[in-house]
Motif scaffolding. Sequence first.
Motif, mmCIF file in Angstrom:
data_model
loop_
_atom_site.group_PDB
_atom_site.id
_atom_site.type_symbol
_atom_site.label_atom_id
_atom_site.label_comp_id
_atom_site.label_asym_id
_atom_site.label_seq_id
_atom_site.Cartn_x
_atom_site.Cartn_y
_atom_site.Cartn_z
ATOM 1 N N ALA B 16 0.834 -1.206 0.000
ATOM 2 C CA ALA B 16 0.000 0.000 0.000
ATOM 3 C C ALA B 16 0.872 1.261 0.000
ATOM 4 N N LYS B 20 0.850 4.239 -2.837
ATOM 5 C CA LYS B 20 0.614 5.649 -2.524
ATOM 6 C C LYS B 20 1.771 6.532 -3.022
ATOM 7 N N MET B 43 1.280 -6.495 -8.102
ATOM 8 C CA MET B 43 2.007 -6.132 -6.892
ATOM 9 C C MET B 43 3.053 -7.180 -6.535
ATOM 10 N N MET B 78 -4.025 -2.243 -10.445
ATOM 11 C CA MET B 78 -4.509 -1.065 -11.174
ATOM 12 C C MET B 78 -5.704 -0.421 -10.473
ATOM 13 N N ALA B 79 -6.579 -1.249 -9.899
ATOM 14 C CA ALA B 79 -7.735 -0.685 -9.198
ATOM 15 C C ALA B 79 -7.271 0.063 -7.952
ATOM 16 N N LEU B 80 -6.327 -0.529 -7.226
ATOM 17 C CA LEU B 80 -5.816 0.131 -6.022
ATOM 18 C C LEU B 80 -5.123 1.442 -6.375
ATOM 19 N N ALA B 82 -5.705 3.380 -8.966
ATOM 20 C CA ALA B 82 -6.729 4.370 -9.323
ATOM 21 C C ALA B 82 -7.365 4.957 -8.059
ATOM 22 N N MET B 83 -7.639 4.091 -7.087
ATOM 23 C CA MET B 83 -8.222 4.575 -5.822
ATOM 24 C C MET B 83 -7.276 5.547 -5.116
ATOM 25 N N ALA B 84 -5.985 5.187 -5.087
ATOM 26 C CA ALA B 84 -5.004 6.034 -4.392
ATOM 27 C C ALA B 84 -4.908 7.401 -5.062
ATOM 28 N N LYS B 86 -7.358 8.906 -6.822
ATOM 29 C CA LYS B 86 -8.590 9.626 -6.478
ATOM 30 C C LYS B 86 -8.500 10.196 -5.074
ATOM 31 N N ASN B 87 -7.853 9.442 -4.199
ATOM 32 C CA ASN B 87 -7.714 9.898 -2.822
ATOM 33 C C ASN B 87 -6.866 11.161 -2.735
ATOM 34 N N ALA B 92 -9.181 9.242 -11.831
ATOM 35 C CA ALA B 92 -8.464 8.154 -12.490
ATOM 36 C C ALA B 92 -9.443 7.038 -12.813
#
Lengths: 423, 423
Positions: B16, B20, B43, B78-80, B82-84, B86-87, B92
Amino acid sequence: MGLVVQKYGGSSVADAEGIKRVAKRIVEAKKNGNQVVVVVSAMGDTTDELIDLAQEVSPIPSGREFDMLLTAGERISMALLAMAIKNLGHEAQSFTGSQAGVITDSVHNKARIIDVTPGRIKASLDEGNIAIVAGFQGVSQDKKDITTLGRGGSDTTAVALAAALNADVCEIYTDVDGVFTADPRVVKKARKIDWISFEDMLELASSGSKVLLHRCVEYARRYNIPIHVRSSFSGLQGTWVSNEPQGDRPMEQAIISGVAHDTSEAKVTVVGVPDKPGEAARIFRAIADSEVNIDMVVQNVSAASTGLTDISFTLPKAEGRKAVAALEKTRAAVGFDSLRYDDQIAKISLVGAGMKTNPGVTAAFFEALSNAGVNIELISTSEIRISVVTRADDVNEAVRAVHSAFGLDSETDEAVVYGGTGR
Amino acid sequence: MGLVVQKYGGSSVADAEGIKRVAKRIVEAKKNGNQVVVVVSAMGDTTDELIDLAQEVSPIPSGREFDMLLTAGERISMALLAMAIKNLGHEAQSFTGSQAGVITDSVHNKARIIDVTPGRIKASLDEGNIAIVAGFQGVSQDKKDITTLGRGGSDTTAVALAAALNADVCEIYTDVDGVFTADPRVVKKARKIDWISFEDMLELASSGSKVLLHRCVEYARRYNIPIHVRSSFSGLQGTWVSNEPQGDRPMEQAIISGVAHDTSEAKVTVVGVPDKPGEAARIFRAIADSEVNIDMVVQNVSAASTGLTDISFTLPKAEGRKAVAALEKTRAAVGFDSLRYDDQIAKISLVGAGMKTNPGVTAAFFEALSNAGVNIELISTSEIRISVVTRADDVNEAVRAVHSAFGLDSETDEAVVYGGTGR
């Protein structure tokens, strides 16, 4: 000879051993001359692990990306399952929800299926393959984005595919032997139900029975797909859910199908509501606007002396805070006295189509509770169900008393829970 | 202002924290006014873990299902990612290889890209999003099955997307600061190369340099996409690979780009081959039919007295057994004396376009090896490369001696390896 859709939950494919055991069972169905379509959930705790990862990178993961992430879980289990089947000498192909033609709306994390176009599945079956399909997922009709179906999504995938493929049966494999007359963890003498109608199953599901979700049963009823709920561990005949008795042993419908209970709800009482038109509407509009789902609603006649009445309803505990906040905002407009919030309640429901023609059922239900010293706080009924709200502490005692009073106890303790906690 | 394709390997997004950190770097590029497309690998050890799972359920996992399984890894990262992003307050969207339009042939586990149709990526960029694309995967043109691109697949995805989108640069982020004049683990004084031509990079890649794979560089050369290899940890300028010097500091091409070495090969010598037409063809047809890839091939003039010659070639150690078995079968037909197999060898290569116009290079190379007491067993050259085979034990000494002799040593020990081993 027929077309069988089988669904295996996460606890059935929790590890390599589980996947190999399930593969054998699938091959067995194929050897019996069936075309076989398998819907599979993510392995054991995979989904929870992915959710944890998402939380680590973002406190509020977005719907689209969250769905993209979660669907990796089924992709892993379905590919491994196809490999395990090939290793047994049979041909298998895995398909994502999108490849299988599971078309949904665009509501991420809890999409609804709007169509199933299983052209690739049919082609794969016609080539002699076993088709493995990722449960819980689809693709949105307008944006072509990956979606997930929310709770019970894999069961719904299985039933929807069974309907689209005109399957003979949808077998839902789980870690218990079927649907029981009560929760076997509470009632040791609970009996496995051999057959239950869609209607009774729907009432059980909405009253706290967790084996099948309401959504999946509703879908099966609409398309008249018989469901066979059974254990992936024992191989015994399980419970048939259908319009007509099925299986080797056709049978009469019991008067009472079972006793369900639910301790996940809380009770809100709006005290001192002026008994005039429009007040109840105002209250439940406020609840609806805050997107809270409510379950039972009870209002009794108002006291003649005051012209005031009390309105009670139950709702998921998790949504209690939101509901109370929404109601507080309407206090001035509605003019009620106070709000009471109580999360130490349980709901106990007696379900059975037979109660329509057996007038003594309600009385016997209340007598059983009374004999067990259980106080009733709310009562609500449908044509084939009676539900009461009691103290949470009383729930086990109450369920056992009712189960026994209606002659549902088996001679022996027959319920076995095999794997983990289900999907 | 431009369009940048960035690629991050598994070691850059191993957890993680890594995700980030990478998200911040991506947002930086976006803030600098670029449109940004990101290609991401699985990952850390995800792919290895999935391979282990596959081995547990099936000793020989099938191509189609194996690809379906492995591609779950990029779906997660890739999903993680994109979330990071957006955060961090930026938009994304993630796309699978299939959604990104990466069209391949149907050779599972090592598919070739035949076309890239990035319509959805363009649309997403035009809406102001950062587009995140799964590396290493595509969809087959004929069967619409999920495929993987094999080793170095994510780098190739990045370059292919950069070409299809007409990007200004393809940035390959890794766990070293760039391409070095020798492997920094062997030569402490190895220098980072600021710019290298496609041709020299191709020779280095095929001579054992692992930072970029031959396939990816070849793709970039064909479409003339500048590659910038750099560290996702340090943020320093890395190595530009292109037709023309790029970046802030245009510079002259060095005579020698670097020294590469490779200890993954073995040497096979076919002893006593009759020196007449057709014998070599017969030998290498047998090798080719057994699907073994060979590297160097050396044959010297035959001894006049016997009319016999020796033919040597190198090949990956993993394929040695297969090659020897194939050759044994041709022994009668070819009439050779014996086979020698030697897996204790190393290949050392000197690469640089400058050697075309500097006649002393070969001599200086051999002198350096001689001074270090290293014996040469085979020699093979191209226009811009000289390779020799030596004893495996001599390789580190030999590489350091050659690196120093050609003036490649830096004043300081500048190479740093940051993360894991990358892909």
